[in-house]
Design a protein around this motif. Structure first.
Motif, PDB file in Angstrom:
ATOM      1  N   LEU A   9      50.996  32.613  43.528  1.00 36.36           N
ATOM      2  CA  LEU A   9      49.844  33.250  44.158  1.00 36.36           C
ATOM      3  C   LEU A   9      50.129  33.350  45.649  1.00 36.36           C
ATOM      4  O   LEU A   9      49.670  32.530  46.435  1.00 36.36           O
ATOM      5  CB  LEU A   9      48.586  32.421  43.927  1.00 36.36           C
ATOM      6  N   GLN A  52      32.458  49.077  34.771  1.00 36.38           N
ATOM      7  CA  GLN A  52      33.695  48.596  35.370  1.00 36.38           C
ATOM      8  C   GLN A  52      33.861  47.104  35.101  1.00 36.38           C
ATOM      9  O   GLN A  52      34.951  46.621  34.792  1.00 36.38           O
ATOM     10  CB  GLN A  52      33.705  48.845  36.877  1.00 36.38           C
ATOM     11  N   SER A  56      36.816  45.429  33.008  1.00 30.17           N
ATOM     12  CA  SER A  56      37.675  44.419  33.608  1.00 30.17           C
ATOM     13  C   SER A  56      37.699  43.143  32.785  1.00 30.17           C
ATOM     14  O   SER A  56      38.706  42.452  32.732  1.00 30.17           O
ATOM     15  CB  SER A  56      37.190  44.096  35.026  1.00 30.17           C
ATOM     16  N   ASP A  86      45.326  43.857  45.334  1.00 27.45           N
ATOM     17  CA  ASP A  86      45.438  42.488  44.859  1.00 27.45           C
ATOM     18  C   ASP A  86      46.795  41.922  45.264  1.00 27.45           C
ATOM     19  O   ASP A  86      47.829  42.545  45.027  1.00 27.45           O
ATOM     20  CB  ASP A  86      45.283  42.480  43.335  1.00 27.45           C
ATOM     21  N   TYR A  93      42.098  48.457  44.957  1.00 26.48           N
ATOM     22  CA  TYR A  93      40.652  48.565  44.821  1.00 26.48           C
ATOM     23  C   TYR A  93      40.056  48.824  46.192  1.00 26.48           C
ATOM     24  O   TYR A  93      40.727  48.629  47.213  1.00 26.48           O
ATOM     25  CB  TYR A  93      40.044  47.318  44.181  1.00 26.48           C
ATOM     26  N   ILE A 239      32.997  32.605  36.515  1.00 31.75           N
ATOM     27  CA  ILE A 239      31.631  32.841  36.060  1.00 31.75           C
ATOM     28  C   ILE A 239      31.689  33.670  34.792  1.00 31.75           C
ATOM     29  O   ILE A 239      32.647  34.399  34.549  1.00 31.75           O
ATOM     30  CB  ILE A 239      30.737  33.500  37.147  1.00 31.75           C
ATOM     31  N   THR A 263      27.446  44.950  48.811  1.00 30.33           N
ATOM     32  CA  THR A 263      28.879  45.212  48.746  1.00 30.33           C
ATOM     33  C   THR A 263      29.339  45.331  47.308  1.00 30.33           C
ATOM     34  O   THR A 263      28.927  44.544  46.456  1.00 30.33           O
ATOM     35  CB  THR A 263      29.655  44.079  49.435  1.00 30.33           C
ATOM     36  N   PHE A 265      32.863  46.410  44.725  1.00 29.04           N
ATOM     37  CA  PHE A 265      34.282  46.714  44.608  1.00 29.04           C
ATOM     38  C   PHE A 265      34.449  47.842  43.609  1.00 29.04           C
ATOM     39  O   PHE A 265      33.873  47.805  42.518  1.00 29.04           O
ATOM     40  CB  PHE A 265      35.064  45.493  44.129  1.00 29.04           C
ATOM     41  N   ASN A 267      37.284  49.691  41.476  1.00 28.47           N
ATOM     42  CA  ASN A 267      38.643  49.493  40.994  1.00 28.47           C
ATOM     43  C   ASN A 267      39.064  50.740  40.223  1.00 28.47           C
ATOM     44  O   ASN A 267      38.777  50.869  39.037  1.00 28.47           O
ATOM     45  CB  ASN A 267      38.660  48.257  40.093  1.00 28.47           C
TER      46      ASN A 267
ATOM     47  N   ALA B 233      43.408  31.589  42.880  1.00 27.98           N
ATOM     48  CA  ALA B 233      42.610  32.099  43.992  1.00 27.98           C
ATOM     49  C   ALA B 233      41.611  33.150  43.534  1.00 27.98           C
ATOM     50  O   ALA B 233      40.587  33.330  44.163  1.00 27.98           O
ATOM     51  CB  ALA B 233      43.511  32.682  45.060  1.00 27.98           C
ATOM     52  N   LEU B 234      41.909  33.798  42.448  1.00 32.53           N
ATOM     53  CA  LEU B 234      41.017  34.820  41.915  1.00 32.53           C
ATOM     54  C   LEU B 234      40.624  35.809  42.996  1.00 32.53           C
ATOM     55  O   LEU B 234      39.539  35.738  43.553  1.00 32.53           O
ATOM     56  CB  LEU B 234      39.746  34.190  41.329  1.00 32.53           C
ATOM     57  N   SER B 235      41.506  36.711  43.300  1.00 31.25           N
ATOM     58  CA  SER B 235      41.217  37.635  44.385  1.00 31.25           C
ATOM     59  C   SER B 235      40.079  38.568  43.999  1.00 31.25           C
ATOM     60  O   SER B 235      39.510  39.219  44.845  1.00 31.25           O
ATOM     61  CB  SER B 235      42.463  38.455  44.694  1.00 31.25           C
ATOM     62  N   SER B 236      39.762  38.605  42.729  1.00 33.83           N
ATOM     63  CA  SER B 236      38.570  39.310  42.287  1.00 33.83           C
ATOM     64  C   SER B 236      38.451  40.711  42.834  1.00 33.83           C
ATOM     65  O   SER B 236      37.762  40.950  43.808  1.00 33.83           O
ATOM     66  CB  SER B 236      37.312  38.549  42.683  1.00 33.83           C
ATOM     67  N   SER B 237      39.139  41.602  42.228  1.00 32.88           N
ATOM     68  CA  SER B 237      38.927  42.990  42.589  1.00 32.88           C
ATOM     69  C   SER B 237      37.826  43.594  41.734  1.00 32.88           C
ATOM     70  O   SER B 237      37.638  44.790  41.728  1.00 32.88           O
ATOM     71  CB  SER B 237      40.230  43.776  42.380  1.00 32.88           C
ATOM     72  N   VAL B 238      37.120  42.748  41.037  1.00 34.81           N
ATOM     73  CA  VAL B 238      36.111  43.273  40.118  1.00 34.81           C
ATOM     74  C   VAL B 238      34.731  43.300  40.745  1.00 34.81           C
ATOM     75  O   VAL B 238      34.119  44.339  40.885  1.00 34.81           O
ATOM     76  CB  VAL B 238      36.078  42.456  38.821  1.00 34.81           C
ATOM     77  N   ILE B 239      34.249  42.144  41.126  1.00 36.83           N
ATOM     78  CA  ILE B 239      32.964  42.156  41.815  1.00 36.83           C
ATOM     79  C   ILE B 239      33.089  41.307  43.064  1.00 36.83           C
ATOM     80  O   ILE B 239      33.926  40.413  43.154  1.00 36.83           O
ATOM     81  CB  ILE B 239      31.802  41.679  40.908  1.00 36.83           C
ATOM     82  N   SER B 240      32.246  41.596  44.015  1.00 34.34           N
ATOM     83  CA  SER B 240      32.305  40.904  45.292  1.00 34.34           C
ATOM     84  C   SER B 240      31.851  39.466  45.112  1.00 34.34           C
ATOM     85  O   SER B 240      31.138  39.121  44.175  1.00 34.34           O
ATOM     86  CB  SER B 240      31.410  41.609  46.303  1.00 34.34           C
ATOM     87  N   MET B 244      28.942  37.666  42.875  1.00 40.17           N
ATOM     88  CA  MET B 244      29.165  36.495  42.031  1.00 40.17           C
ATOM     89  C   MET B 244      28.100  35.444  42.294  1.00 40.17           C
ATOM     90  O   MET B 244      27.504  34.897  41.373  1.00 40.17           O
ATOM     91  CB  MET B 244      30.540  35.906  42.327  1.00 40.17           C
TER      92      MET B 244
END
Lengths: 561, 561
Positions: A9, A52, A56, A86, A93, A239, A263, A265, A267, B233-240, B244
DNA sequence: CTGTTGGCACACCGCCGACAA
DNA sequence: TTGTCGGCGGTGTGCCAACAG
């Protein structure tokens, strides 16, 4: 090994500080993606955002929370757009900051209009899907001849063999060096030394794609596009997907209730469809009267990062999710495709995704009418696409038939400025003088043209055309609508929405309960229903016998439905 | 290569179907983690859940939404607990289905009590932190001698050299085969062939740990524990991350409002603290009266997956986040640690995380008072830990001083059954007859003991003890409380909570607004404040001059505060 | 008892043109 | 034009005991 920077990572967020190269980002995002510019107005569809998330998570979420106070679309000011990738997967994204608005300025609408003109797809680039040989440890990368000559710096062919060192930087500004050599019998361009580390580091497999871009400073840029099967699954031990869905909706609802920014994201490669649409694009689409049987084109991405249009037919109109998202415009069109590679193309689309072809000419093969529009496959999109669609759909009114001046005022939906002045003056002369081309009765049009020269139609009776599955005559008949009565309905709904947006959510709920008990016609959802059943000159057709049970095929007259 | 199963993101969810081995899961989760059993009652802290999200995102979220209607804790029925492991990283996590409850059965409380008795840490296992040599491509894995003899099948030492093939399965039931050989000069146990593929596939680095378990069927199990720096780290490009956080809180709030089940993920190695606490454990902790200057022990994990206790002192009591989580018990204790390796140990803890040591004896070094409790480091925890803590804290009342029968009734807080009968009969004889040891005035205790044999205290005046930073006399003085008046306050609060839990959230807010205007003493938050200022025999101290500005050092008398 | 190192063997990585599609 | 293969050279993986801490 000093300070092992965790090759697993890599230092998260370090490369993020520098802004990501926009050309490269768009190259990786694909030719269909165009982000609205900051400062413009957009329409946000929480339903699409939810899709989305579901995509995902790669699982169908049984439980999707319903947010009755959250409208299916929010008109927002787009405050900020930042491009990201990423750090682990290079997945691109965009982060957008949206703020629901209740009223907006002329400038913002203009900016929204500008958004349509932006084409970010780089011009000097090539994209190749990796073969088994390319990704094998046995050898290097075989560069297509044209691509090498177009993108790479010219080789000194006096050398034996001609070779050079290439340096290309990726989305995180990491540099990759490759040995570029022109050898073999027959001669070909190859990337050898350095290639395999790139493949293994980026974890590329056959089927993934790489793209090289030469930017304005002749610097080489390097991006990857993974095959669909390999999209990040995000197992999410953080989560639950339920909470993700709730989070997305709650954030939007909270923002809508307080007119506060939120906010999201976006993708592009994970999301089935864009869910932040420029207001101008949305509005333009809304002037199309969708009808059963209507023919349309829709743009898709090719393997080589180009575009191709496929023909389809609207087979149903109705809510995708009648329970949670009632009267939503999100993917409310059921469609069938001429070339039946099922699974690849969606069975449901939204109105702004398609380029309508006016129905009376669905039997006319496009090649005849568009000899002067030989769209290059692989060429970037531009803002004239929608207008082109109209031109192609009704070429007899365009250049080919000697009406040179018509394009600016008659065809392509209203320009936003024109619409605004109409809106502000509350005058509808525009409609009377020939706007809303798709709303003009196709029957009368058809009649005029065919009486003019029927042979032009009959001579080109479509060569091998799949039989449409719906009754076109019926479908066409409903295109007789009255634009004069439609326009006010459109905007009265949106104006109704404004006071609600400013109300905190709890008061709003309380308010709704009272309204439902006492004056149901004022609640936002009811408003839509009443406008639907308002007396107009439109006809309502029912195709329940042919359509699936889940689809409502009622055709409301309000184009905002 | 046939059907390249995408080594990057292996077929997500396939290994998930089979249930994960519980022993191995707990081995990977660490010795401190004990999950409450399904069917038991737990206390859920959304604040802690939010912390887990923040930790997983590895960024401080500036904007944390406030959910004024969401209480800082929810008493829930734990319907379901399933163990999981990330298919990509092997990170362990648990999925729990919680349902807020308004009333609960005796059985559930008993089950909650049972939860404390469960120790899942496997007995036959070893855990080794990988060295540079272990992870290098140059060689294999050096197995500690004792570990190999204890866990691995015995070698045939008549062979030259003795060797065998080991097969161990990981969390996803993948089998890994290693060559186990006993060779070298001096002789040692090594894993050679097969080891490097394991290291590279799991992406292990020096500092990560592997653990081997021999289960009841003598099958070898194999797990990994990554170093902290390498947590996903879960950069999470899915939701902000905002969404979360909102999602976590909104899901809980929605569930609380409707008494409906919701699902959470608990990630033991990412989360700073457990946020789903067995109700029994919570209740036991609540009978401890925390006070400034109070000494305590707290358990931490060692490198070898064992446990070790560190001593600390309570230096402040007050809300961690006074704005969003007012009067929350989550990490409301500020603490200092005797061994000052700052950063490793938290500066804030919750009451149920610590083992209090009654204050008058803070100067007594543990070794003297606990010759009979030589806790083996590395031994699994058991349910008697909390009672042990009391025994160690007040050994003069325990075995060493001839009060053998005291342990069952006097020390360890009420058993849940005892508490329940008290609760149901509304009798408080238990308190009068000697329960609530920590609520008994320490001064009087101190007086009794010192008059009995003061030398026992003075002889062991702590050898090199860091000077406490707070005034202990002041702190001790507030321990003069009246248990008779406290008990009702404790449970009246929770009973107040019950009708609210059944109320939808919007009505609840409405209700609260009315209450605040008309009868403020009935709203839940106000209840706490009024009980604080209610006339009791307690003293309220203010230490604002010594404590940080953000810390409220008011000491309410209600032990539920 | 165990972490690191030098020595050594061989497997496979990776560069090459020869084919063929 | 370009994907795959057989060929071969060289690097680096991986097994071993010798140290040393």
């Amino acid at each position: 090994m000093k300070a092992p920077t965790n090759g697993f990572l890599p230092n998260s967020g370090e490369g993020e500080r520098k802004s990501i190269n926009s050309e490269l980002w768009h190259g990786c995002a694909g030719p269909l993606v165009s982000l609205p510019p900051a400062g413009s107005l957009v329409v946000y569809f929480p339903q699409g955002h939810s899709e989305q998330v579901a995509a995902s998570m790669q699982k169908q979420t049984d439980f999707i929370p319903s947010y009755p106070n959250l409208p299916s679309k929010l008109i927002c000011m787009l405050h900020n757009v930042t491009l990201h990738a990423d750090t682990e997967t290079d997945e691109v994204y965009a982060q957008m900051t949206l703020q629901p608005v209740s009223k907006y300025e002329k400038e913002a609408i203009l900016a929204s209009d500008m958004g349509l003109k932006q084409s970010r797809q780089p011009s000097d680039f090539f994209c190749k899907t990796l073969t088994a040989s390319d990704t094998s440890t046995h050898g290097g990368f075989s560069v297509p001849r044209r691509a090498a000559e177009k993108i790479f710096p010219p080789l000194d062919y006096s050398m034996q063999p001609p070779a050079q060192e290439l340096v290309a930087s990726d989305l995180h500004d990491n540099n990759w060096t490759f040995r570029h050599i022109y050898r073999g019998q027959p001669k070909r361009h190859l990337l050898t030394t350095g290639w395999s580390v790139f493949v293994s580091t980026k974890r590329l497999f056959a089927g993934d794609s790489v793209l090289f871009i030469r930017d304005e400073k002749s610097q080489l840029l390097l991006g990857i596009k993974r095959a669909n099967r390999q999209q990040s699954a995000l197992s999410s031990s953080v989560i639950s997907s339920d909470s993700m869905h709730i989070g997305v909706l709650a954030a939007a609802a909270h923002a809508a209730a307080n007119n506060s920014p939120f906010t999201i994201f976006f993708n592009p490669r994970a999301s089935p469809s864009e869910f932040v649409i420029p207001l101008a694009k949305y509005n333009k689409a809304m002037y199309t009267q969708a009808s059963l049987g209507m023919r349309f084109r829709m743009v898709f991405e090719t393997e080589e990062s180009g575009v191709r249009r496929y023909m389809g037919t609207i087979t149903g109109i109705g809510d995708m999710d009648p329970v949670r998202w009632k009267n939503s415009q999100w993917r409310n069109l059921q469609v069938g495709w001429d070339e039946s590679t099922t699974g690849e193309r969606p069975s449901r689309v939204s109105l702004w995704e398609i380029e309508p072809v006016v129905t009376p000419f669905y039997i006319c093969p496009p090649p005849f009418f568009r000899p002067k529009f030989p769209k290059q496959p692989g060429m970037p999109e531009d803002e004239s696409d929608i207008e082109d669609a109209f031109k192609r759909a009704m070429p007899w009114l365009g250049d080919d038939f000697g009406m040179k001046d018509a394009s600016s005022s008659i065809f392509p939906g209203l320009s936003l400025v024109q619409w605004m002045s109409m809106q502000q003056n509350n005058q509808f002369s525009a409609a009377q003088s020939g706007y809303f081309p798709s709303m003009v009765s196709p029957n009368s049009l058809h009649g005029n043209l065919s009486s003019d020269d029927p042979s032009k139609l009959l001579n080109f009776h479509a060569p091998v055309m799949p039989a449409p599955t719906v009754q076109f005559n019926k479908a066409n008949s409903q295109n007789q609508v009255n634009p004069l009565q439609q326009l006010p309905a459109v905007w009265s709904q949106q104006q109704q929405l404004q006071p609600l947006l400013q109300t905190p959510i709890n008061q709003l709920q309380q308010q709704r309960q009272q309204q439902q008990q006492q004056e149901p016609h004022h609640s936002p959802q009811q408003q839509q229903l009443t406008s639907t059943s308002a007396p107009t000159t439109s006809t309502t057709i029912t195709a329940a016998t042919t359509a699936p049970a889940t689809t409502t095929t009622v055709m409301p007259t309000s184009s905002f439905k």
